[in-house]
Design a protein around this motif. Sequence first.
Motif, PDB file in Angstrom:
ATOM      1  N   ASN A   1      -7.057   5.812   6.472  1.00  0.00           N
ATOM      2  CA  ASN A   1      -8.003   4.535   6.568  1.00  0.00           C
ATOM      3  C   ASN A   1      -6.724   3.560   7.092  1.00  0.00           C
ATOM      4  OD1 ASN A   1     -10.433   5.703   6.077  1.00  0.00           O
ATOM      5  ND2 ASN A   1      -9.930   5.154   3.641  1.00  0.00           N
ATOM      6  N   ASP A   2      -5.636   3.576   6.371  1.00  0.00           N
ATOM      7  CA  ASP A   2      -4.771   2.484   6.764  1.00  0.00           C
ATOM      8  C   ASP A   2      -4.475   2.506   8.306  1.00  0.00           C
ATOM      9  OD1 ASP A   2      -4.615   1.564   4.280  1.00  0.00           O
ATOM     10  OD2 ASP A   2      -2.803   2.853   3.419  1.00  0.00           O
TER      11      ASP A   2
ATOM     12  N   GLU B   1      -6.697   7.795   2.281  1.00  0.00           N
ATOM     13  CA  GLU B   1      -6.031   6.223   2.428  1.00  0.00           C
ATOM     14  C   GLU B   1      -5.388   6.071   3.365  1.00  0.00           C
ATOM     15  OE1 GLU B   1      -4.219   3.195  -1.017  1.00  0.00           O
ATOM     16  OE2 GLU B   1      -4.424   5.215  -1.757  1.00  0.00           O
TER      17      GLU B   1
ATOM     18  N   LYS C   1       0.789  -1.227  -0.078  1.00  0.00           N
ATOM     19  CA  LYS C   1       0.093   0.099   0.116  1.00  0.00           C
ATOM     20  C   LYS C   1       0.899   1.147  -0.019  1.00  0.00           C
ATOM     21  CE  LYS C   1      -4.045  -1.775   2.236  1.00  0.00           C
ATOM     22  NZ  LYS C   1      -5.197  -1.930   3.589  1.00  0.00           N
TER      23      LYS C   1
ATOM     24  N   GLU D   1      -7.124  12.424  -1.558  1.00  0.00           N
ATOM     25  CA  GLU D   1      -7.380  10.843  -1.737  1.00  0.00           C
ATOM     26  C   GLU D   1      -6.254  10.185  -0.902  1.00  0.00           C
ATOM     27  OE1 GLU D   1      -7.759   7.248  -5.082  1.00  0.00           O
ATOM     28  OE2 GLU D   1      -8.037   9.527  -5.479  1.00  0.00           O
TER      29      GLU D   1
END
Length: 668
Positions: free
Chosen positions: A64-65, A61, A28, A57
């Motif tokens: 969220n990680d 992300e 990721k 964005e």
Amino acid sequence: MKMESIINSTILSLACFPKSNPSIHHQKTVKARRTVCCSLSSKNSNSEGDANGLLKEEEEEKYNDIWLLFKEAQQNILYLNKLRLVAVEELNKANREKQLLLDKIQQLEAVNKLGNEQSLWRELLLRIDSMVLTGLIDSAEASGMRKAVMGNKFSVALVFFDIRQKTDAELLAQLRHFSVGSRKNGFHIIQICTEMEPLVSVGSLSSYVTGLSKALQKKGHIVEVILPKYACLDLTEMQGLREIEAELYSYFNGQLHGNRIWTGIVHGIGVTLIQPLYYSSFFDRERVYGYSDDFERFTYFSRASLDYIAKSGKQPDVLHIHNWETAIVGPLFWDIFVKQGLGGTRVLLTCHGFDSQCLEQPDKLALCGLDPARLHRPDRLQDHTMTHLVNILKGGLVYSNKVVMVQSIYSKERIINSFSHGLEPTLAIHKDKLLVSPCGFDNSTWDPSKDKFLPKNYSADDLKGKSICKVALQQQLGLSKNSSTVLVGCISTESLDFDLNNQKAVWNATPKSVQFIFMGSKATSADGALEYLKKELKDETVRFINKYDEALLHLIFAGSDIILCQSFHDPLLQVPLKALKYGAAPVAVTSNENKFRHFVDREQETTRFSRFISSTFGYLSLSQAVDEIKNSPSKWKQKMVDAMAKDFSWNAECCDVHVSAYTALKSL
């Protein structure tokens, strides 16, 4: 605490490393970097708004990680904390079990130490006997050594702990240096008998000898038992069995005959076994009683027992003999042995009934060294009815200093008048030396507060466990489970008449809401009766157990409200006594008017047990008992609590009567 700190450290270290795969997060991160590079290379071709959108964005992300990592770490921490709590609980449980085990080990060590100490000094007494028989010491020195041992029982274990590793010569040297203590006030009793539980059991005598001996020793008296060495002896519970390395010679039929002598300990009681050599067939048989030469067999044993006592230098306070089989000890003692160092000894005879007396030709008395002409007289051994014969039991009555009649219910007068079997004139003459004693029971085995066979223990102070036992009994036998249902148990034995008509009549007259359990024994007659009843009384409220089951028997006493008894005097199984201890009412069976009743003497010269039964359950029929349970439950419960609190074991009245008799003997 140390274990808990280790668990906490493990949790903290593991919390930094979540369960998720690290390669996923690496992928990721790379992807995010590539995205940034692409956005920078196309900066000139894309608008500033597009660049801002990509950055936004990327931030979402990353957020969220991070949130995913946090949730995974939180779940790991919760999981590990749960493991920590389980581990702590298991650790606490292990510590509790460890402490219980340590406490149990300490208890067992204390009991084992006490048992070893008791066995040690009794074994020491038996070794002293061996020294006398082998000629190592004389009877006078042996007497002094016995007094030293009996007067210092609790210090014996410290001095003679290695007795089994020492030879007689080494032990003798140690004994001579042993400080002589003053003898305690307890009596020294030698029981000469033909049965002793668990070595050999035929009737009620075996449990009586063992139960009374254990009770007497608990109160500080010294008890020894002498038995024939039957071929059928069960020696599994005898400790320290050894043969004395010297033959004992005893007189019989005009000659001296050799005997092998064995000694050991049973339930802390010193036991001596006498094994004839020349007359080896006397006790090398399948049965104990019932042979045509029973007089010769037990007369030989009685004489050999007295020869052993005299030659080993023993000086007991009391020779305790039983029934006709050893009654000949009475005349033998006073005519032959009293002058052989036994001037301070007295004789007590116990009669478990007068129905077996042994009538013989007078000249047979000469076999053991007695003078037939001197004893075949009306005031001695001559039988009252068959005057040409001698009555061996009568001889024991005449020549004993005290006579104890084992009878739980009847008074002395009633026994003499109604149950003497022709000995009434002799009993009347010797009335002043007669005593009545009830039988007892072993409360170390039969006690609901510590009975290992019960699903829940209980006592007079807390009866909750009794209802649990009832439901467990009902469930085991497939009866309707209800603790309020009246449950009646009945135990039958080969020595008691199993009256089929009574059983049928009682069942028919009882409300069908009452449950019955009949347990048989190994007796063919009892089992046959139960099979007949089983066919006659086909009902879902009745259960039959044809085989004897020790665990189930305990549960029947505990789960029953009422126990049917053939008699309140039950010296064989002691059913009424056990019933009272377990909070079940004993109701006796008679054939009169198909009711469960029993005659109980009201005279003052009856036992405490007789007077108690007379005032509580003696006149209750089964239907009356059932009605009282249902209509007056509080009153009934109090009656059972009072009964459970009474002590009718061997340690109580039975022991007290015998100690009273021994005390009276010393003043004669």
